[in-house]
Write a protein that holds these residues in place. Sequence first.
Motif: not given
Length: 452
Positions: A312-318
């Motif tokens: 979840k913390n790796n999806i900076g682009a959403g």
Amino acid sequence: MSRTVLAIDIGSTKICAIIAEIADDNSIAITGAGTSKAQGLKKGSITNIELASKSIKAALVDAKRISGSDVKTAIVSISGAYTKSLNSNGIVNIQNKEVSFKEIERVMQTSLYNANIPNEYDVLHALPYNFKVDDQDFIEDPLGMNASRLEVDTHIITTQKSNLNNLKKAVRGAGIEVENVVLNGYASSIATLNDDEKELGVAIIDMGGNTSNITIHSGNSIRYNDFLGVGSNHVTSDLSMALHTPLNVAESVKLNYGSLLTPSSDLIELPIIGDENTTHEVSLEVVHNVVFARVEETLMILAQFIENSGLKNNIGAGVVLTGGFSQMEGMRDLAIATFGSVPVRLAKPKEMDGLFDNLRSPEYSSAIGLVMYAASSYTQYEIDVNKKVRHTNETPMQDSSIDLTEDPELPSYETQENSKVEKMVTLASKKDKKSDEAGTFSKFWNWATQLF
């Protein structure tokens, strides 16, 4: 010299065949397309080979008629329904201190070999997400680097052999040989994601008729994929039950009034199921509540998938939503509320030559992605369903791979049943080999001895 490719996207509610010309520079021009209603499929998997073949053939006939070309092989999408994923890693020593393509190939094959793949499963994709050169992490492309050791972390997507064979059988029944199989969520991501999103990390959800497929990309490779057997047809059946009206009427209510925005209190007249001459009045508020409840539940389960992935913390682009179901009015707003303050984008397939207007819709993302995959738009390196190592700069049709499964003296990935055998592989010493081996074999041998 351009080549003609045929892509067949086998979705949960429709089958789409696209024929395209791919030029030497990998530019794509679509020349024909056909769609048909999916039959003999349940939740994206084949339940009746004969019916599925008929649907595939119907889409194919249309595409061939428009394009005027007769293609004999196809690249086909497969549903995430029976896939299992695992992560593995491999390490190799580099004899001559420079990383060549052969070493990259070897380290990827080693990571496959180290993965305990169950006997009844076949590898669909093995995608490296982290190369390590000596002790340096997250190397984008190790090719040509100076190193004494190369490591790789790989995300491996497998599917049940029976599922893969039934898919091939159905396509063969339509008179086409399958040359490659691609996970549909992977294909959708190729058609919709941009480089920034892949770089920052993104979850892409392809919301179809009966299924929703989710893949999470981080650092230009798939890190996680999952499947939910819920799609827009479930909204239709909910409406049919709640409003006591036939399915075809419920479908048109969904298409005309299905919205996730503030409902109106207007009334509509609907026929009653079982007695279609009698009608009754239904408030659009009821329609809204039924639709809203189902879509919210679906998005909440998908949000839980993202939570469980540990990324979840790796999806900076959403989150990127695509597929036919994503077009419902108000979907983006509800998704933003459900996924909790991450950016949400609705995506259509990328533009290309000859893209018919109707193919510009999100429901064709997976089909367009297959065509792009055929034109080398995949991750930098990968092992495909044919056990070939592909890389972005390869020339089309070039068989650059060495299949480590063929030679008994080289490690190949094994299924669990065989893996009880001792995993240490000993290679005969070079002296045992006659010096006058055929040219190609001696080259192969020189390379092989570098394994240890």
